[in-house]
Every structure is written in structure tokens, then in C-alpha cells.
Design an enzyme around this catalytic site. Structure first.
Site, PDB file in Angstrom:
ATOM      1  N   GLY A 121      20.989  -9.114   3.437  1.00 55.07           N
ATOM      2  CA  GLY A 121      20.836  -7.733   3.875  1.00 55.07           C
ATOM      3  C   GLY A 121      21.301  -6.735   2.850  1.00 55.07           C
ATOM      4  O   GLY A 121      21.832  -7.086   1.800  1.00 55.07           O
ATOM      5  N   GLU A 122      21.046  -5.509   3.183  1.00 58.47           N
ATOM      6  CA  GLU A 122      21.401  -4.401   2.316  1.00 58.47           C
ATOM      7  C   GLU A 122      22.169  -3.424   3.199  1.00 58.47           C
ATOM      8  O   GLU A 122      21.600  -2.833   4.100  1.00 58.47           O
ATOM      9  CB  GLU A 122      20.103  -3.758   1.795  1.00 58.47           C
ATOM     10  CG  GLU A 122      20.275  -2.820   0.639  1.00 58.47           C
ATOM     11  CD  GLU A 122      20.268  -3.552  -0.706  1.00 58.47           C
ATOM     12  OE1 GLU A 122      19.342  -4.344  -0.933  1.00 58.47           O
ATOM     13  OE2 GLU A 122      21.205  -3.322  -1.487  1.00 58.47           O
ATOM     14  N   THR A 145      24.968  -0.102   3.909  1.00 55.35           N
ATOM     15  CA  THR A 145      24.979   1.292   3.505  1.00 55.35           C
ATOM     16  C   THR A 145      25.433   1.420   2.061  1.00 55.35           C
ATOM     17  O   THR A 145      25.020   2.294   1.339  1.00 55.35           O
ATOM     18  CB  THR A 145      25.944   2.100   4.403  1.00 55.35           C
ATOM     19  OG1 THR A 145      25.766   1.687   5.743  1.00 55.35           O
ATOM     20  CG2 THR A 145      25.688   3.583   4.298  1.00 55.35           C
ATOM     21  N   LYS A 191      25.194  -4.941  -1.196  1.00 53.32           N
ATOM     22  CA  LYS A 191      24.427  -6.071  -0.697  1.00 53.32           C
ATOM     23  C   LYS A 191      25.261  -6.962   0.203  1.00 53.32           C
ATOM     24  O   LYS A 191      26.473  -7.054   0.048  1.00 53.32           O
ATOM     25  CB  LYS A 191      23.900  -6.878  -1.884  1.00 53.32           C
ATOM     26  CG  LYS A 191      22.782  -6.141  -2.589  1.00 53.32           C
ATOM     27  CD  LYS A 191      22.227  -6.935  -3.749  1.00 53.32           C
ATOM     28  CE  LYS A 191      20.983  -6.221  -4.274  1.00 53.32           C
ATOM     29  NZ  LYS A 191      20.778  -6.400  -5.697  1.00 53.32           N
ATOM     30  N   ASP A 250      24.827   4.739  13.597  1.00 51.52           N
ATOM     31  CA  ASP A 250      23.695   4.096  12.923  1.00 51.52           C
ATOM     32  C   ASP A 250      23.217   2.884  13.698  1.00 51.52           C
ATOM     33  O   ASP A 250      22.992   1.813  13.135  1.00 51.52           O
ATOM     34  CB  ASP A 250      24.067   3.726  11.488  1.00 51.52           C
ATOM     35  CG  ASP A 250      22.829   3.493  10.618  1.00 51.52           C
ATOM     36  OD1 ASP A 250      21.727   3.923  11.033  1.00 51.52           O
ATOM     37  OD2 ASP A 250      22.949   2.873   9.546  1.00 51.52           O
TER      38      ASP A 250
END
Lengths: 264, 339
Positions: free
Chosen positions: B22-23, B25, B28, B137
Site C-alpha cells: 500500500g501507499e 499518506t 509506502k 479519511d
């Protein structure tokens, strides 16, 4: 509950006994004639943090956090092997971020250089390059083991004695851990059972707490105990409070009879 | 000498990176194996070199928040690790995220499973809000799911503490567009946990429809998409809307009626529709709280009862948004080269 002190890294990892604190200064002790000088250094650095913090318009709690970070850092490092001035700047920089009141790195460098270079301190070697401070910040966060949460006596003081409209800045700030959190029934923090202190007495208790950061107390005792001690000292030293307690004849028992508990 | 607790091994030695999953905020996220115990963890590397201002304040906030949270539906931060000039956050490993898992066809969720996922999300939010934290978020890729059918909220890079008694001024540039509540699109900077509840409403619908429901291209279009489904805000539905900062700029040009129930009744049961509608209330003051939502008839009365999708352990592969995106890009390239 981890927003409470007992579940925090503050309690679990950063409370020491006096022997351990003394041990942390072992290397520095070789360079001073009188061990008391070490305590003087502690006061000196705490004052510097407070001065720099004020220049950066940091709130009292953020300054207190910076001081705690400084003392924690020197539980693992020696004054004589580090540059305490850049450590001070890094502590202020990290504390400002951790307390949700970020200041720009450039400002920290500028203010620190100005402050440290004045005649009183005469430190002209403070690096003007931002990256040096950023680097120090990295080592600091590493040695703090990323534990960026510090509990302070101010909150206990304001919970027990705070009042609406008091001039002492006691608003829990946005970003303060667990501000306004209420876990289950309790009456402290509900406005019930407050200790009625005069405005000037409250101020005095606040200043006494400020002064505790000039010593190692924040590494030894839990913050609520420090707050209670500060309230106790205030009841003793604050003249008109002391007088009114005496005339109420409750002095022979304990000043804490002044606590007007109204359990809900 | 000073006795200092030493980290026995550096991150490289202790953890062996398996793949990128994943990436976040601000860096990585990798799947890694603890070389000692063989257990998997998620390593989130905080990029420092690109940060001229040193340690990113968002990372600091996330660390502080996660260190003070502990709940079954919040991703666990095991520890922090410093190695070779990088700071790593070490999380419990979660096999999938919601976006990923909704895009696969091997395992199909029953209504009981979906109810469980919805309930777990709301339980996580209820805990957060109780602790005085707004996530800011909530979206598919930040909702993590493991093979035991447990759902946990992740990525607290935008989260922050809020004042329970006093609403403060915050930035309105938060929450991924598709999950952003109308009050933020109207420019409010005074808000609280209700913003998460709107996102939760979007996620709830997405559980059933398998894809995000409000897919706007920009802020204005986002509002249009919302109007098309739940109608335009009326003074009865949302009295304060006209006083919001950007109202005059972005106000609806024509009245659109509410088509919500007719559009979604083929996907959702009546009680589910009720709850989703309450989560997607225009007026933040009328929007249901996480705690109230947990008490909705959808969970307490309507059948079937919630049941965790434990069967996920039979699912092949791991499903994260990142891979789904890559897969989609690959397919697109294929079809493009084919034509």
C-alpha cells in the site's frame, strides 16, 4: 484505556528512581568539582528551553513537553558528549509538533541562533543549516523511542481547581491527548467537587508547577502527584488562602478540608 | 555507564520485506516477516529524506494517536523502529483492504457478513469518537480486513483529536473526495466526528453495491453526484446550509428530488436503508452518531444476525487496493494494445 496515564509509555517507560537518574549523569560528574553543579546545569538548560519556547510563542504545556523530552534524552546521553544547545532546539521543535502547535524549522533555527549567541550565553556555533536541526530531531525521536506523549500536572490542576473565565490559560488545547474524554462515571472533570482557590492562588500553583520542570521531578513522580503537591504548597504559601484556612479553624486537620467535595 | 534499553536488531535484520501492499499518506507500506517468529507485520516507512522540515507532523500525529488507542477494530501499532535513517511503524498485518476485497469474485459475502463488516466499522468509529479522535479519511483502502473476518480502521495520517465540548476550526481539505461529506464541500471549517459518519454511510452502501456510490471528479461535480441520488438540500433537511462559507458559490442550480430509496432498495434491506439514510443525513446535527448507529434496528432486530466472514481464510491471494489498481491498469493496457 490507553489515553490514561497508567497505560501510557510515560508511566511504563519514563519514570525512574533517583539512583537511575544519578547513574545517567555518571560521565558528566567526572567533569564537575561539585555534584551540585549538575543540578545547576539542569536548571540552566530548563530555563533556556523556556526562553526559547517563549520566543517561539509556544504554550506552557508545549514548553513543559520540550523539557520532558530534554530530560528523557539525557537519561540515555551525557551532556559532555553532546551539544545540549542543539538538543534544546530539537526538543522545542519536536514538542511544538507533538503538541499540535507546529513552528517552522527555519524559525527555530533563527530564534535559537539569536538567543544562544547573546552575551549571556555566547554560543556562536549553532548551525544555520536547517538540515542539522532536522538531523538532531531524528536522533532525538530515536532516543525518545518515538514516545511523544508526556502527561503534565497542569491538567490535574485545572481539573481540580479550574474555573470558567479564569485568566490562567487552562483551556485544553486541540490535540491534547484525551481532552474531554470521559470514561465511565467519575465526578472529577464534571465540575462537581472543585477545590475553590482564589485566582492568585491558582496562579501560584501554576507557577510552582512551572518550576518543577527545573528539576528531575517529572522523571520521578506521576504528574497528578506533582499537581497535588503544588496545590498543597499553594495552600501553605499563598497568604490570603492560608489566612482564610486558619480562620476557618480547619488548619489543625489538614488544608485539604478546603476541598468542598459534593459527590454526585 | 548509562543503562539503556537497546534495540536488539535493526529493522532490516528483524524484518524481511515480502512485498509492497500500500501507499499511506506519507510513505509506502510493506508486508514483512519477522525473521524470529515468522509472523507477518505491516511496515510503514516514514519518508524522512524528502522532508526538509524533518519528522513529518502527520506521522507524529499518527504515532501519538495510535499509541493511545487500543480496540479490536483499530489497527494495532506494535512498535516503532528506527533503522538506516528511516523510521518504521510496525503494524499487525491485515490480509486485505475493503476496496480490494470487494473487487474479487472468489468469495461472495452474505448479508450477515456485510452486516458484521458494517457493525465492526461502526464499533471502531464509536471507540475513536469516544476517545475524542476524528479519523478524517474513512475510505475503502483504509478499512483493513483479515482472514479471520475482522475489520480494523487504519491510516491515521489525517486523524486528530477534537474538542468534545467546543468545535474548533480545522482544515476542510480532508477526506478523499468520494467520501467527503457535503458540509466540507460547502467549505465548513467547524466540524466534528459527524464527518466520519458520512464516510461510513458511503462505505455501508459500497459494501452492498461493491463500488463507491458518489464518484465525483471535482468538488462541484461531487455535490452534483450527491444531489442526483439523495436530492438537493432543502431548508427543512438542513437549515444552516445557506450560511456555510461556499454556499453561494456552489449552491444547487435546480431542485432535485431524493431518489435514495428507489435506487438502493434492490441492494439493501429496509432496516439497512433506514440506517444508511441516517448516516447520509445532510444536516451534520441530525446525522446519526456511531453509537446510535450500533443500536439501529438493522443490527438489533432485523434478520439475519451479523456474522463475521471467517470463510475469508479460504480465499486465495491477498486483496489490497494497490493490487486492484495495478490489475486494472494491466487490463487497460491489454485492451488498449488489443485495439
Amino acid at each position: 484505556m490507553a489515553t490514561d496515564y497508567w497505560a501510557s509509555s510515560h508511566y511504563k517507560r519514563w519514570i525512574f528512581d533517583r539512583a537511575t537518574i544519578k547513574q545517567a549523569r555518571a560521565l558528566d560528574l567526572q567533569y564537575v568539582e561539585d555534584p551540585e553543579y549538575i543540578d545547576f546545569l539542569g536548571i540552566f538548560f530548563a530555563n533556556l528551553i523556556s526562553k526559547l519556547g517563549k520566543k517561539l510563542s509556544m504554550r506552557q504545556r508545549a514548553i513543559a513537553t520540550a523539557t520532558v523530552f530534554f530530560r528523557r534524552f539525557y537519561m540515555k546521553n551525557a551532556y559532555c558528549e553532546t551539544d545540549p544547545f542543539i538538543v534544546i532546539a530539537a526538543c522545542c521543535y519536536v514538542a511544538a509538533k507533538a503538541e499540535e502547535f507546529p513552528v517552522h524549522i527555519k524559525n527555530v533555527v533563527t530564534e535559537a541562533r539569536l538567543l544562544f549567541a547573546n552575551d549571556e550565553y555566547g554560543i556562536k556555533s549553532f548551525p544555520s543549516d536547517n538540515s542539522k536541526l532536522a538531523e538532531m530531531e531524528f536522533y532525538l525521536v530515536d532516543d525518545l523511542e518515538c514516545d511523544l506523549i508526556a502527561f503534565h500536572p497542569y491538567r490535574t490542576l485545572m481539573t481540580l481547581c479550574g474555573r470558567e473565565g479564569s485568566s490562567v490559560s487552562h483551556d485544553t488545547e486541540a490535540g491534547e491527548l484525551g481532552a474531554g474524554v470521559q470514561d465511565g462515571p467519575r465526578y472529577w472533570g464534571t465540575g462537581e467537587g472543585k477545590l475553590e482557590l482564589q485566582e492568585s492562588a491558582l496562579q501560584m500553583a501554576w507557577f510552582i508547577i512551572n518550576d518543577t520542570y527545573r528539576s528531575d521531578l517529572c522523571l520521578i513522580y506521576p504528574p497528578h502527584l506533582i499537581a497535588i503537591a503544588a496545590i498543597y504548597l499553594t495552600l501553605v504559601f499563598h497568604e490570603s488562602t492560608h489566612e482564610s484556612l486558619k480562620s476557618a479553624q480547619s488548619w489543625q486537620y489538614t488544608p485539604f478540608l478546603a476541598l468542598k467535595f459534593k459527590p454526585s | 555507564m548509562v543503562t539503556r534499553p537497546t534495540t536488539p536488531k535493526s529493522a532490516e535484520e528483524l524484518y524481511e520485506i515480502v512485498s509492497q501492499v500500500g501507499e499511506g499518506t506519507f510513505g509506502k507500506v510493506y508486508k514483512a516477516r519477522n525473521t524470529g517468529s515468522g509472523k507477518f507485520v505491516a511496515l510503514k516507512r516514514i519518508r524522512m529524506e524528502a522532508e526538509r522540515d524533518g519528522f513529518p507532523v502527520t506521522a507524529m500525529r499518527e504515532i501519538k494517536l495510535l499509541q493511545s488507542l487500543r480496540h479490536d477494530n483499530i489497527v494495532r501499532l506494535y512498535e516503532m523502529m528506527v533503522s538506516n535513517g528511516s523510521v518504521y511503524m510496525v503494524f499487525e498485518y491485515m490480509d486485505h483492504d475493503l476496496t480490494g476485497i470487494l473487487s474479487q469474485n472468489q468469495f461472495s459475502f452474505t448479508d450477515a457478513h456485510l452486516k458484521s463488516l458494517c457493525r465492526q466499522m461502526l464499533a471502531g468509529l464509536a471507540y475513536l469518537h469516544h476517545k475524542g479522535v476524528v479519523h478524517r479519511d474513512i475510505k475503502g483502502s483504509n478499512i483493513l480486513i483479515n482472514n479471520r473476518g475482522e475489520l480494523k480502521l487504519g491510516d491515521f495520517g489525517l486523524a486528530r483529536f477534537y474538542q468534545k465540548r467546543r468545535k474548533s476550526d480545522y482544515t476542510n481539505r480532508v477526506i478523499t473526495l468520494w467520501y467527503r461529506p457535503p458540509e466540507l464541500l460547502f467549505g465548513t471549517t467547524v466540524y466534528g466526528p459527524e464527518v466520519d459518519m458520512w464516510s461510513a454511510g458511503c462505505i455501508m452502501l459500497e459494501l452492498f453495491t461493491k463500488k463507491p456510490v458518489f464518484q465525483g471528479n471535482d468538488e462541484i461535480h461531487q455535490l452534483d453526484v450527491i444531489y442526483k441520488i439523495i436530492g438537493t438540500p432543502t431548508p427543512e433537511r438542513w437549515p444552516e446550509v445557506t450560511s456555510l462559507p461556499w454556499y453561494e458559490l456552489v449552491k444547487p442550480k435546480e431542485v432535485v428530488l431524493n431518489h435514495f430509496r428507489e435506487l438502493f432498495q434492490k441492494w439493501l434491506s429496509p432496516a439497512a436503508l433506514d440506517l444508511a439514510e441516517q448516516l447520509l443525513a445532510y444536516d451534520p446535527a441530525k446525522r446519526v452518531t456511531a453509537l446510535q448507529a450500533l443500536d439501529a434496528p438493522y443490527f438489533t432486530q432485523e434478520q439475519p444476525r451479523a456474522e463475521a466472514p471467517v470463510g475469508l481464510s479460504t480465499l486465495e491471494g491477498e486483496w489490497h487496493e494497490l493490487e486492484t489498481k495495478r490489475e486494472r491498469a494491466k487490463k487497460r493496457r491489454k485492451t488498449e494494445s488489443g485495439t
